[in-house]
Design a protein around this motif. Structure first.
Motif, PDB file in Angstrom:
ATOM      1  N   ILE A  72     -26.312  79.296 -73.449  1.00 17.29           N
ATOM      2  CA  ILE A  72     -25.799  80.067 -72.308  1.00 17.29           C
ATOM      3  C   ILE A  72     -24.304  79.813 -72.211  1.00 17.29           C
ATOM      4  O   ILE A  72     -23.870  78.696 -71.945  1.00 17.29           O
ATOM      5  CB  ILE A  72     -26.518  79.668 -71.005  1.00 17.29           C
ATOM      6  CG1 ILE A  72     -28.021  79.886 -71.161  1.00 17.29           C
ATOM      7  CG2 ILE A  72     -25.981  80.479 -69.820  1.00 17.29           C
ATOM      8  CD1 ILE A  72     -28.835  79.356 -70.009  1.00 17.29           C
ATOM      9  N   MET A  73     -23.525  80.853 -72.455  1.00 17.09           N
ATOM     10  CA  MET A  73     -22.076  80.699 -72.538  1.00 17.09           C
ATOM     11  C   MET A  73     -21.448  80.486 -71.162  1.00 17.09           C
ATOM     12  O   MET A  73     -21.888  81.071 -70.178  1.00 17.09           O
ATOM     13  CB  MET A  73     -21.448  81.928 -73.190  1.00 17.09           C
ATOM     14  CG  MET A  73     -21.746  82.070 -74.662  1.00 17.09           C
ATOM     15  SD  MET A  73     -20.736  83.351 -75.424  1.00 17.09           S
ATOM     16  CE  MET A  73     -21.255  84.792 -74.516  1.00 17.09           C
ATOM     17  N   THR A  74     -20.439  79.669 -71.135  1.00 15.52           N
ATOM     18  CA  THR A  74     -19.582  79.480 -69.965  1.00 15.52           C
ATOM     19  C   THR A  74     -18.138  79.640 -70.416  1.00 15.52           C
ATOM     20  O   THR A  74     -17.834  79.488 -71.608  1.00 15.52           O
ATOM     21  CB  THR A  74     -19.783  78.078 -69.346  1.00 15.52           C
ATOM     22  OG1 THR A  74     -19.570  77.082 -70.363  1.00 15.52           O
ATOM     23  CG2 THR A  74     -21.182  77.932 -68.769  1.00 15.52           C
ATOM     24  N   ASN A  97     -24.069  87.704 -78.038  1.00 16.92           N
ATOM     25  CA  ASN A  97     -24.109  88.748 -76.991  1.00 16.92           C
ATOM     26  C   ASN A  97     -25.518  89.286 -76.772  1.00 16.92           C
ATOM     27  O   ASN A  97     -25.732  90.501 -76.665  1.00 16.92           O
ATOM     28  CB  ASN A  97     -23.155  89.893 -77.331  1.00 16.92           C
ATOM     29  CG  ASN A  97     -21.714  89.470 -77.397  1.00 16.92           C
ATOM     30  OD1 ASN A  97     -21.283  88.590 -76.659  1.00 16.92           O
ATOM     31  ND2 ASN A  97     -20.946  90.070 -78.295  1.00 16.92           N
ATOM     32  N   HIS A  99     -27.257  89.243 -74.188  1.00 13.67           N
ATOM     33  CA  HIS A  99     -27.411  89.878 -72.872  1.00 13.67           C
ATOM     34  C   HIS A  99     -27.126  91.380 -72.920  1.00 13.67           C
ATOM     35  O   HIS A  99     -27.465  92.109 -71.981  1.00 13.67           O
ATOM     36  CB  HIS A  99     -26.469  89.213 -71.857  1.00 13.67           C
ATOM     37  CG  HIS A  99     -25.034  89.248 -72.281  1.00 13.67           C
ATOM     38  ND1 HIS A  99     -24.515  88.391 -73.232  1.00 13.67           N
ATOM     39  CD2 HIS A  99     -24.000  90.045 -71.890  1.00 13.67           C
ATOM     40  CE1 HIS A  99     -23.234  88.650 -73.397  1.00 13.67           C
ATOM     41  NE2 HIS A  99     -22.893  89.651 -72.609  1.00 13.67           N
ATOM     42  N   THR A 150     -25.895  83.879 -75.360  1.00  5.80           N
ATOM     43  CA  THR A 150     -25.913  84.895 -74.307  1.00  5.80           C
ATOM     44  C   THR A 150     -25.130  84.427 -73.093  1.00  5.80           C
ATOM     45  O   THR A 150     -24.925  83.224 -72.888  1.00  5.80           O
ATOM     46  CB  THR A 150     -27.367  85.202 -73.881  1.00  5.80           C
ATOM     47  OG1 THR A 150     -27.354  86.181 -72.839  1.00  5.80           O
ATOM     48  CG2 THR A 150     -28.075  83.953 -73.385  1.00  5.80           C
ATOM     49  N   GLU A 151     -24.693  85.384 -72.308  1.00  4.80           N
ATOM     50  CA  GLU A 151     -24.162  85.067 -70.996  1.00  4.80           C
ATOM     51  C   GLU A 151     -25.323  84.978 -70.006  1.00  4.80           C
ATOM     52  O   GLU A 151     -26.431  85.435 -70.285  1.00  4.80           O
ATOM     53  CB  GLU A 151     -23.158  86.144 -70.540  1.00  4.80           C
ATOM     54  CG  GLU A 151     -21.870  86.149 -71.329  1.00  4.80           C
ATOM     55  CD  GLU A 151     -20.877  87.167 -70.810  1.00  4.80           C
ATOM     56  OE1 GLU A 151     -21.199  87.843 -69.799  1.00  4.80           O
ATOM     57  OE2 GLU A 151     -19.796  87.304 -71.401  1.00  4.80           O
ATOM     58  N   SER A 200     -27.862  85.908 -67.443  1.00  5.18           N
ATOM     59  CA  SER A 200     -28.377  87.231 -67.112  1.00  5.18           C
ATOM     60  C   SER A 200     -29.738  87.095 -66.443  1.00  5.18           C
ATOM     61  O   SER A 200     -30.613  86.371 -66.935  1.00  5.18           O
ATOM     62  CB  SER A 200     -28.495  88.092 -68.380  1.00  5.18           C
ATOM     63  OG  SER A 200     -29.147  89.311 -68.101  1.00  5.18           O
ATOM     64  N   THR A 227     -26.479  74.610 -72.332  1.00  8.02           N
ATOM     65  CA  THR A 227     -25.243  75.133 -71.750  1.00  8.02           C
ATOM     66  C   THR A 227     -24.266  73.981 -71.565  1.00  8.02           C
ATOM     67  O   THR A 227     -24.669  72.844 -71.324  1.00  8.02           O
ATOM     68  CB  THR A 227     -25.498  75.830 -70.394  1.00  8.02           C
ATOM     69  OG1 THR A 227     -24.278  76.427 -69.941  1.00  8.02           O
ATOM     70  CG2 THR A 227     -25.993  74.844 -69.351  1.00  8.02           C
ATOM     71  N   GLN A 232      -9.334  83.999 -70.274  1.00  4.78           N
ATOM     72  CA  GLN A 232     -10.457  83.278 -70.872  1.00  4.78           C
ATOM     73  C   GLN A 232     -10.002  82.520 -72.121  1.00  4.78           C
ATOM     74  O   GLN A 232     -10.338  82.876 -73.253  1.00  4.78           O
ATOM     75  CB  GLN A 232     -11.585  84.272 -71.226  1.00  4.78           C
ATOM     76  CG  GLN A 232     -12.182  84.972 -70.035  1.00  4.78           C
ATOM     77  CD  GLN A 232     -12.802  84.015 -69.038  1.00  4.78           C
ATOM     78  OE1 GLN A 232     -13.424  83.031 -69.405  1.00  4.78           O
ATOM     79  NE2 GLN A 232     -12.622  84.297 -67.758  1.00  4.78           N
TER      80      GLN A 232
END
Length: 597
Positions: free
Chosen positions: A58-60, A113, A115, A144-145, A147, A162, A223
């Motif tokens: 899970i991307m941050t 990606n 999501h 993924t982000e 979601s 994460t 970012q």
């Protein structure tokens, strides 16, 4: 006194101290493990996975899991068996055949990606569960982000990972620098690499740390990530290799500064003042002074803090320098004003209190009757304080008023104010009729009711007013003061000797008009006119002296603290007198705010 009572006491006297006391309280009640940021090793995650158990990253902001996967694949000699694809690119046939090939041959598949194509993730999960013969070496990595639509079945059957960026500057420095191995540094036979790499780490962490101060750090939240840092390392390595072969050992600083400052990091920048800050950091951190052994370079120093860059040393020596840095936030290390730390802690505590109040209000403790009474009283107060519309005909029909750009600005300002006053009167009157049952509720009135109950400015009013962060009572008082200022301007038309810029709808239009009038007066083109400014506490125009030629710096003037990527918030630019060194003023992010709330 118990810790919770200390919390309540500090809230009354010094809100900025609560941030650290809350951490102590949570540590005492829940345990330190709930506060410690876990350090995740991707090797341990890989050992827990299996061919039927995928890994979800899970991307941050600021994290780059794909680079860690590449590093792990290199370590396990599976770099040539790593397949990667980005979902949402309309290549489902290729992506489907990719995972089928990987299942049979024992390859690794990385989907980024995820999501963006939830349906394909569900399809891959069904394929994974229905396939009986899987190569044991097969691994599925999903990036993924966050979601809400991500399938729960996939989440339950996978390993979830994460990582969050560190909150303090010292931890950021340590985490970033230790990602480069000692073997890598020793394998490169060039002594200048070590101080340059440490300087790059310092530079990278500084621009990340400025983000925590919001619009006072960067006008726009960029970012920045580990990919920028690694790209800069590769660029430095390549140029130092060329340097050894072709230039006899002289480091091409200007080329490195251009690539790192203008392209790798500066490529994110779309605000010219943010770009000016990052280029100033580049000039202050990178240069031959890094390699001076007689006078080691110090980026920041005071009585308690020494931020040094050693001209030579092992990796452990540089880690020791990092450990000397303070754990708490220190804005002054970044070149910012030290009071920003207080503001950061105050904003963090206010956010906690806001979330707690929202949770409290969601309980429904306040009845609808009480809400209606509160809103009705607020509306009555607004209507009582609301000034009458301004008379524009007296200016348009007055032959004594000259036709000048400043007069045109005044007319436009009065028109905008009258439209706003008329909208406030009509919508407020309608809402009182809604509350008393004379008119039925519609979507606009419902929204207005909610905003006024929360003591905020309704959207329909905000669209017709200058940018503001004020609450409703302060904004109405500000509106009355603005109308009084317009009345003074009408009496002393065409222009007041002292103008209240934050009271105008469009302050930039007044400056354009003044430049036009100056251009007409001395008969020169507009580009030859330069407006210089100075900060003064004088209100008497007779005591304000003309500015002679002096050392000035161009700085932005913003309506409020709010900024965005489209340039909204910037009112105009001024040449401001500055007694400090240019780099100090730039790194401070010096600007002028017309409204502080």
């Amino acid at each position: 006194m118990k810790l919770f009572k200390k919390l309540m006491l500090l809230k009354c006297f010094e809100i900025s101290c609560i941030y650290n006391i809350v951490e102590d309280y949570l540590s005492e009640v829940l345990g330190e493990e709930f506060l410690a940021r876990p350090f995740i090793k991707i090797e341990d995650v890989f050992l827990q996975s299996s061919c039927k158990r995928p890994i979800i990253f899970i991307m941050t902001p600021g994290t780059d899991p794909y680079a860690d996967i590449m590093h792990l694949a290199t370590k396990h000699n599976t770099r040539n068996k790593l397949l990667m694809s980005s979902l949402g690119s309309k290549e489902k046939l290729v992506q489907r055949s990719m995972v089928l090939e990987a299942m049979s041959k024992g390859l690794w598949v990385v989907y980024q990606n995820c999501h963006l194509d939830i349906d394909f993730v569900i399809e891959i999960d069904k394929l994974l569960q229905s396939t009986t013969e899987l190569n044991e070496n097969f691994r599925l990595w999903l990036i993924t982000e966050l979601s809400n639509e991500f399938p729960s079945r996939v989440v339950k059957s996978s390993i979830k990972v994460t990582t969050e960026t560190s909150d303090d500057f010292k931890t950021k420095m340590e985490d970033t620098y230790t990602k480069t191995s000692e073997e890598y540094l020793n394998s490169f036979n060039y002594p200048a690499l070590k101080p340059i790499l440490y300087a790059l780490t310092l530079f990278h962490c500084i621009i990340l740390e400025r983000k925590k101060y919001g619009s006072l750090g960067w006008n726009i939240m960029y970012q920045f990530g580990n990919s920028d840092y690694k790209m800069a390392i590769q660029t430095i390595q390549e140029y130092l290799n060329r340097n050894i072969d072709f230039s006899g050992g002289n480091i091409p600083w200007e080329a490195l500064k251009c690539l790192i400052g203008d392209i790798i990091y500066g490529g994110h920048m779309i605000d010219k003042y943010d770009r000016r800050i990052i280029l100033c950091y580049i000039d202050e951190i990178f240069g031959n002074f890094l390699l001076s052994s007689c006078r080691p370079f110090t980026f920041y120093r005071d009585k308690y803090i020494h931020c040094n860059i050693l001209p030579d040393g092992d990796m452990d020596d540089y880690i020791e320098e990092i450990k000397k840095l303070p754990t708490m936030s220190m804005a002054k290390i970044l070149g910012l004003h030290p009071n920003l730390d207080l503001k950061y802690y105050q904003d963090a505590v206010k956010m906690v209190w806001k979330n707690l109040s929202l949770h409290h209000s969601s309980k429904g403790l306040c009845s609808s009757t009480n809400k209606e009474d509160i809103v009705f009283k607020s509306i009555k107060t607004v209507l009582h304080m609301l000034p009458t519309a301004l008379n524009i005909k007296d200016i348009r029909g007055n032959s004594n008023v000259p036709t000048m750009p400043t007069v045109t600005v005044l007319l436009h300002e009065l028109q905008r104010m009258n439209i706003l006053i008329d909208k406030i009167f009509q919508s407020s009157t309608t809402l009182t009729h809604v509350i008393t049952g004379q008119v039925s509720m519609n979507e606009e009135m419902e929204s207005m009711f909610t905003y006024i109950y929360n003591n905020e400015l309704p959207i329909t009013w905000r669209l017709l007013a200058p940018e503001t962060c004020k609450n409703l009572p302060n904004w109405i008082s500000h509106l009355v003061q603005r109308v009084d200022e317009y009345k003074k301007w009408i009496l002393l038309c065409p222009v007041l000797p002292v103008m209240w810029l934050s009271g105008l709808h469009k302050p930039q239009s007044l400056f354009v008009a003044l430049i036009q009038e100056a251009s007409l007066k001395i008969e020169t083109s507009l580009e030859n006119i330069v407006m210089c400014s100075n900060i003064t506490s004088e209100y008497d125009p007779e005591k304000i002296q003309d500015l002679a030629e002096m050392n000035t710096l161009k700085i932005p003037v913003y309506a409020t603290n709010l900024r965005n990527s489209s340039g909204n918030g910037l009112v105009f630019e001024v040449e401001l007198k500055s007694s400090k060194h240019k780099s100090q003023s730039i790194l401070l992010g010096m600007c002028i705010l017309l409204n502080i709330d």
